[in-house]
Design an enzyme around this catalytic site. Structure first.
Site, PDB file in Angstrom:
ATOM      1  N   ILE A  71       0.819  -1.202   0.000  1.00  0.00           N
ATOM      2  CA  ILE A  71       0.000   0.000   0.000  1.00  0.00           C
ATOM      3  C   ILE A  71       0.861   1.263   0.000  1.00  0.00           C
ATOM      4  O   ILE A  71       1.970   1.266   0.552  1.00  0.00           O
ATOM      5  CB  ILE A  71      -0.984   0.006   1.199  1.00  0.00           C
ATOM      6  CG1 ILE A  71      -1.983   1.165   1.089  1.00  0.00           C
ATOM      7  CG2 ILE A  71      -0.247  -0.036   2.524  1.00  0.00           C
ATOM      8  CD1 ILE A  71      -3.173   1.053   2.020  1.00  0.00           C
ATOM      9  N   CYS A  72       0.355   2.293  -0.636  1.00  0.00           N
ATOM     10  CA  CYS A  72       0.926   3.632  -0.624  1.00  0.00           C
ATOM     11  C   CYS A  72       2.311   3.647  -1.270  1.00  0.00           C
ATOM     12  O   CYS A  72       2.441   3.437  -2.452  1.00  0.00           O
ATOM     13  CB  CYS A  72       0.929   4.175   0.805  1.00  0.00           C
ATOM     14  SG  CYS A  72       0.959   5.964   0.921  1.00  0.00           S
TER      15      CYS A  72
END
Length: 188
Positions: free
Chosen positions: A112-113
């Site tokens: 994620i991210c």
């Protein structure tokens, strides 16, 4: 009563200083609630520093050093974001090899991210559809990925999301992929 979708599964979380705390804690809690054993892996022993954006948050105790584990010991991998965390991990060959081995073994990975930054170094995004924090778009495209701006993307066991707002969808899809297991069509 908790869901036992991931009963008897072991999920590795790979992180080091500078990880975005909520991107570790929310998936950790969701995956643990689904019945999995969760293990914090790091190239650093002792404690690692979480962040709330650019402010120091909590410290977390590392369960095992990445030098002493193998992807064979786990059913899936989570890569939280934060800027410093993946930037440090991608310079650690042991961490990069650990990540790459999940792909060689066709095991699900959720990033994620800024987490997908490490996937570039592991050379596992070529030909894959992914998302990330917007600043990684060009890096991922240059590494051969098809980058899209979507809440959660899954490509043959690789789950990616953009930011903490996407955590509910990210956690749900990661649990689904970890429950499913191996992905024969997954490429390296």
């Amino acid at each position: 009563m908790s869901d036992q979708t991931l009963n008897k599964k072991r999920i590795a979380f790979l992180a080091t200083d500078g990880f975005e705390q909520v991107e570790l804690t929310k998936p950790w809690e969701a995956i643990q609630a689904a019945g999995a054993e969760v293990v914090l892996i790091s190239p650093k022993d002792g404690k690692i520093q979480g962040m709330n954006h650019d402010e120091k948050a909590d410290q977390f105790t590392v369960d095992q050093n990445v030098a002493n584990v193998s992807a064979e010991d786990f059913d899936g991998l989570v890569l939280p974001g934060g800027v410093a965390n993946p930037d440090t991990l991608r310079t650690c060959e042991t961490s990069v090899s650990f990540i790459r081995d999940f792909f060689k073994q066709h095991k699900p990975v959720a990033a994620i991210c800024h987490g997908p930054w490490t996937l570039i170094e592991a050379d596992v995004v070529r030909g894959r559809r992914v998302t990330s924090w917007p600043s990684l778009k060009t890096d991922l495209k240059n590494a051969g990925a098809e980058w899209v701006d979507e809440e959660c993307v899954c490509d043959e066991g690789l789950v990616t999301s953009r930011n903490p707002d996407d955590l509910p969808a990210f956690c749900d899809k990661a649990i689904e992929e970890f429950a499913e297991g191996k992905h024969a069509a997954q490429t390296v």
